[in-house]
Write an enzyme that holds these catalytic residues in place. Structure first.
Site, PDB file in Angstrom:
ATOM      1  N   TRP A  40       0.871  -1.180   0.000  1.00  0.00           N
ATOM      2  CA  TRP A  40       0.000   0.000   0.000  1.00  0.00           C
ATOM      3  C   TRP A  40       0.904   1.224   0.000  1.00  0.00           C
ATOM      4  CZ3 TRP A  40      -4.472   2.291  -0.702  1.00  0.00           C
ATOM      5  CH2 TRP A  40      -4.991   3.281   0.137  1.00  0.00           C
ATOM      6  N   SER A  42       0.976   4.296   0.880  1.00  0.00           N
ATOM      7  CA  SER A  42       0.083   5.033   1.772  1.00  0.00           C
ATOM      8  C   SER A  42       0.383   6.523   1.819  1.00  0.00           C
ATOM      9  CB  SER A  42       0.251   4.434   3.184  1.00  0.00           C
ATOM     10  OG  SER A  42      -0.185   5.331   4.177  1.00  0.00           O
ATOM     11  N   PHE A  44      -0.817   8.452   4.193  1.00  0.00           N
ATOM     12  CA  PHE A  44      -0.585   8.738   5.616  1.00  0.00           C
ATOM     13  C   PHE A  44       0.881   8.484   5.969  1.00  0.00           C
ATOM     14  CE2 PHE A  44      -0.275   7.632  10.053  1.00  0.00           C
ATOM     15  CZ  PHE A  44      -1.057   8.577  10.676  1.00  0.00           C
ATOM     16  N   ASP A  54      -1.432  14.205   7.151  1.00  0.00           N
ATOM     17  CA  ASP A  54      -1.967  13.635   5.902  1.00  0.00           C
ATOM     18  C   ASP A  54      -3.148  14.494   5.454  1.00  0.00           C
ATOM     19  OD1 ASP A  54      -2.659  11.931   3.843  1.00  0.00           O
ATOM     20  OD2 ASP A  54      -3.562  10.414   5.145  1.00  0.00           O
ATOM     21  N   ASP A  81      -2.423   4.790  -3.031  1.00  0.00           N
ATOM     22  CA  ASP A  81      -3.398   5.615  -2.323  1.00  0.00           C
ATOM     23  C   ASP A  81      -3.323   7.014  -2.931  1.00  0.00           C
ATOM     24  OD1 ASP A  81      -4.864   7.035  -0.473  1.00  0.00           O
ATOM     25  OD2 ASP A  81      -3.393   6.848   1.150  1.00  0.00           O
ATOM     26  N   ARG A 155     -13.236   4.543  -2.916  1.00  0.00           N
ATOM     27  CA  ARG A 155     -13.290   4.569  -1.448  1.00  0.00           C
ATOM     28  C   ARG A 155     -14.350   5.568  -1.012  1.00  0.00           C
ATOM     29  NH1 ARG A 155      -7.985   5.807   2.346  1.00  0.00           N
ATOM     30  NH2 ARG A 155      -9.005   7.001   3.989  1.00  0.00           N
TER      31      ARG A 155
HETATM   32  C1  SPV Z   1      -3.449   5.758   4.396  1.00  0.00           C
HETATM   33  O1  SPV Z   1      -2.740   4.857   4.884  1.00  0.00           O
HETATM   34  O2  SPV Z   1      -2.986   6.765   3.880  1.00  0.00           O
HETATM   35  C2  SPV Z   1      -4.921   5.620   4.424  1.00  0.00           C
HETATM   36  C3  SPV Z   1      -5.545   4.813   5.476  1.00  0.00           C
HETATM   37  O3  SPV Z   1      -5.570   6.226   3.598  1.00  0.00           O
HETATM   38  S1  SPV Z   1      -6.071   5.860   6.769  1.00  0.00           S
HETATM   39  O4  SPV Z   1      -4.944   6.666   7.178  1.00  0.00           O
HETATM   40  O5  SPV Z   1      -6.580   5.016   7.845  1.00  0.00           O
HETATM   41  O6  SPV Z   1      -7.144   6.712   6.236  1.00  0.00           O
HETATM   42 MG    MG Z   2      -4.504   7.755   2.664  1.00  0.00          MG
END
Ligand code: SPV
Ligand code: MG
Length: 290
Positions: A40, A42, A44, A54, A81, A155
């Site tokens: 992933w 990500s 974040f 984020d 993401d 999403r």
């Molecule tokens: C990320 O990992 O960037 C996500 C998941 O989008 S969350 O942070 O839980 O939204």
């Molecule tokens: Mg994210």
């Protein structure tokens, strides 16, 4: 077989893909060695790596550069993401074409307005796009992909925004009809109740993806029992694990007045050499340096 096809096949054959969040090539190498099915990329984690929240502060270029670096050192499918897709449907067209070219096997696009606020923040400003506008973004993503196996994952943040299950189901059905291959349903409740309720009520043919960050007790056997979840993303575990390890080590060094104690409890430099593939450098030195 493309990585995207491999990811689809894996979900079909095993029933559940375990996708680990990464923020760097090193974290991605460790995830691959540990046995995850995919990575992933990500938002974040990358934001945290830069010491930033984020909130759409990291640019597409920064995220793409990291994704390419991760892809260069690993062979797992990468689920990107891409937050809100960096703007409207026109931006999504550009983003999907860039992410596919960079080596991603899937993108996850969320139905929030740009700039987004991280989903798990207490009292975060969570504004959603109109459904028809987001449908346009999904249709744009589907029309742009070149590999038909490249996954467009929609999403919905309806539960995160407090709009309830009916709105989440309505949005998910509309996004599936617009061409989304999967629906990612996210919740910040500290128990899996919202996600389980959604899965019981979901009548769409598109499988579901989840990110069980706030409700860690939803483990693989409980997920599989729900029947329609085919992808679970361990959304912030890499950066949290790295932070725990560095915090403990750095604090101990200050407390101990040196590295005399911690060095036994962290990986050796030889282990880092292995991860850096120093062996290949040594071989190449023998072959090419005269
Ligand atoms: C990320 O990992 O960037 C996500 C998941 O989008 S969350 O942070 O839980 O939204
Ligand atoms: Mg994210």
């Amino acid at each position: 077989m493309s990585q995207a096809k491999r990811l689809r096949t894996h979900m079909a054959e095993t029933g559940l893909a375990h996708i680990m969040a990464t923020h760097s090539p090193l974290s991605a190498i460790l995830a691959q060695e540990a046995g995850f099915d995919g990575l992933w990329a990500s938002g974040f984690e990358l934001s945290a790596l830069y010491g930033l929240p984020d909130m759409s502060l990291i640019s597409m270029t920064q995220h793409l550069d990291m994704l390419r670096s991760i892809g260069a050192r690993t062979s797992l499918p990468i689920v990107a993401d891409i937050d809100t897709g960096y703007g409207n449907a026109i931006n999504v067209i550009h983003a999907v074409s860039e992410y596919e070219r960079a080596g991603a096997s899937a993108v996850v696009i969320e139905d929030k307005t740009f700039p987004k606020v991280t989903s798990l923040a207490a009292d975060g400003r969570q504004e959603l796009l109109r459904i028809d506008e987001f449908e346009g973004k999904i249709r744009a993503a589907v029309a742009t992909r070149r590999d038909p196996d490249f996954l467009v994952i929609a999403r919905t943040e309806a539960l995160i925004a407090g709009l309830g299950q009916e709105e989440a189901l309505k949005r998910s059905m509309a996004y599936m009809a617009a061409g989304a291959d999967m629906i990612l349903i996210h919740s910040k409740k500290t128990t899996p109740c919202e996600i389980e309720r959604f899965c019981h009520a979901w009548r769409g043919s598109a499988p579901v993806a989840i990110v069980p960050n706030a409700f860690p007790e939803l483990d693989a056997s409980r997920i599989k029992a729900l029947g329609n979840i085919k992808m679970t993303i361990y959304g912030n575990y890499g950066i949290r694990a790295a932070t725990t390890a560095m915090q403990n080590t750095f604090r101990r060094i200050i407390a101990d007045g040196g590295v005399q104690n911690v060095h036994k409890d962290i990986v050796s430099v030889d282990e880092i050499f292995r991860l850096q593939n120093m062996e290949r450098v040594k071989d190449n030195e023998k072959r090419f340096l005269k």
